[in-house]
Design a protein around this motif. Sequence first.
Motif, short mmCIF file in Angstrom:
data_model
loop_
_atom_site.label_atom_id
_atom_site.label_comp_id
_atom_site.label_asym_id
_atom_site.label_seq_id
_atom_site.Cartn_x
_atom_site.Cartn_y
_atom_site.Cartn_z
N GLN A 1 -0.50 5.29 9.84
CA GLN A 1 0.81 5.34 9.23
C GLN A 1 0.73 5.99 7.85
N SER A 2 1.56 7.00 7.62
CA SER A 2 1.57 7.65 6.31
C SER A 2 2.31 6.79 5.30
N ARG A 3 1.65 6.47 4.17
CA ARG A 3 2.27 5.64 3.15
C ARG A 3 2.25 6.31 1.78
N TRP A 4 1.99 7.63 1.80
CA TRP A 4 1.75 8.34 0.55
C TRP A 4 2.74 9.48 0.37
N GLY A 5 3.28 9.59 -0.83
CA GLY A 5 4.27 10.61 -1.12
C GLY A 5 5.65 10.01 -1.30
N SER A 6 6.54 10.79 -1.86
CA SER A 6 7.87 10.29 -2.19
C SER A 6 8.72 9.95 -0.96
N LYS A 7 8.38 10.55 0.18
CA LYS A 7 9.19 10.31 1.38
C LYS A 7 8.59 9.26 2.31
N ALA A 8 7.43 8.72 1.96
CA ALA A 8 6.75 7.76 2.82
C ALA A 8 7.02 6.33 2.35
N ALA A 9 7.31 5.46 3.29
CA ALA A 9 7.58 4.06 2.95
C ALA A 9 6.28 3.32 2.63
N ARG A 10 6.33 2.48 1.59
CA ARG A 10 5.21 1.59 1.29
C ARG A 10 5.25 0.43 2.30
N THR A 11 4.10 -0.16 2.56
CA THR A 11 4.06 -1.28 3.50
C THR A 11 3.43 -2.49 2.83
N ARG A 12 4.03 -3.64 3.06
CA ARG A 12 3.52 -4.88 2.48
C ARG A 12 2.31 -5.35 3.28
N THR A 13 1.33 -5.90 2.57
CA THR A 13 0.12 -6.40 3.23
C THR A 13 0.34 -7.85 3.69
N LYS A 14 -0.64 -8.38 4.40
CA LYS A 14 -0.50 -9.72 5.00
C LYS A 14 -1.42 -10.77 4.38
N ILE B 1 0.84 -1.20 0.00
CA ILE B 1 0.00 0.00 0.00
C ILE B 1 0.87 1.25 0.00
N GLY B 2 0.45 2.24 -0.79
CA GLY B 2 1.15 3.52 -0.82
C GLY B 2 1.58 3.89 -2.22
N CYS B 3 1.68 5.20 -2.49
CA CYS B 3 2.06 5.66 -3.82
C CYS B 3 2.43 7.15 -3.74
N THR B 4 2.82 7.70 -4.88
CA THR B 4 3.15 9.12 -4.99
C THR B 4 2.39 9.71 -6.17
N LYS B 5 1.80 10.87 -6.01
CA LYS B 5 1.06 11.51 -7.09
C LYS B 5 2.01 11.95 -8.21
N ILE B 6 1.61 11.66 -9.46
CA ILE B 6 2.50 11.99 -10.57
C ILE B 6 1.81 12.67 -11.75
N SER B 7 0.47 12.76 -11.75
CA SER B 7 -0.21 13.38 -12.88
C SER B 7 -1.58 13.88 -12.44
N PRO B 8 -2.31 14.62 -13.30
CA PRO B 8 -3.59 15.20 -12.90
C PRO B 8 -4.61 14.19 -12.38
N ALA B 9 -4.56 12.95 -12.85
CA ALA B 9 -5.51 11.94 -12.36
C ALA B 9 -5.35 11.70 -10.86
N CYS B 10 -4.17 12.01 -10.34
CA CYS B 10 -3.86 11.76 -8.93
C CYS B 10 -4.32 12.88 -7.99
N ASP B 11 -4.76 13.99 -8.53
CA ASP B 11 -5.02 15.17 -7.71
C ASP B 11 -5.94 14.88 -6.53
N ASN B 12 -7.01 14.13 -6.80
CA ASN B 12 -7.98 13.80 -5.74
C ASN B 12 -7.94 12.30 -5.45
N CYS B 13 -6.77 11.78 -5.22
CA CYS B 13 -6.55 10.33 -5.12
C CYS B 13 -7.48 9.66 -4.11
N TYR B 14 -8.37 8.79 -4.62
CA TYR B 14 -9.31 8.09 -3.75
C TYR B 14 -8.59 7.11 -2.84
N ALA B 15 -7.49 6.51 -3.34
CA ALA B 15 -6.77 5.50 -2.57
C ALA B 15 -6.14 6.10 -1.33
N GLU B 16 -5.51 7.27 -1.50
CA GLU B 16 -4.91 7.94 -0.35
C GLU B 16 -5.96 8.34 0.67
#
Length: 246
Positions: free
Chosen positions: A42-55, A18-33
């Motif tokens: 836990q913050s998992r969004w943005g270039s400085k946030a670590a992604r976390t593996r699910t179980k 889980i987690g990602c970084t916005k990169i284009s206009p489609a991401c502006d209102n990111c439903y996933a975040e």
Amino acid sequence: MAENSSIQWTDHTFNPWIGCTKISPACDNCYAELYDNRFSKQSRWGSKAARTRTKNWGYPKKWNAIAQHLGVRNKVFCASLADVFDNHPSIDRSWREDLWSLIRQTEHLDWLLLTKRPQNITKFLPHDWSEGYKNVWLGTTVENQTEYDRRVPVLSDIPAEKRFLSMEPLIGPVTLSKPEKINWIIVGGESGSSFRPINPQWVRHIRNQCKTNNIHFFFKQWSGRNQRALKGLGRELDGLIYDERP
């Protein structure tokens, strides 16, 4: 993780991380975040946030066994809360190796791998990809003409069983150029308090181009503030519901 997903164009969703970084206009209102922030501290969004593996990696094997028993093929949208081809340094190499292994073991499922980063696909494909896995469809998000022109030529050059476009949220008109390598196009409007309205003419133009080029066309939804508003608008385009699938 969603068995019997509410997303109309898939049967299940599976998030390996889980987690990602916005990169284009489609991401502006990111439903996933927005969705993830409601349930995780836990913050998992943005270039400085670590992604976390699910179980919950056992679910796809369960779905595969059921599909095999019923003699059907079910679709799995992989990474609704991430991007499989995100090159973030916190995504360990073993996570992708485990994902490809899981995909190989679930041959009765068709995996839909959707990305906004098609330029990274080749880098992260498994060593035995060759002409593509029979149960993997590669897709990219296209929200406007700029991203179509940027992403679709890259996707088209990568060997794959099927290729698809998710035009959701569609925020501008799109004219298809050399679309012969695209099998499926999903179109949908944006939802949420800051939604950008979809123009019916954009949807009609894409539908008509799909007809001309023998591309399966799926219209998911109009645009609206919330699910109640979307349900009220329905899914009809010119009196018809388009649920086409390859």
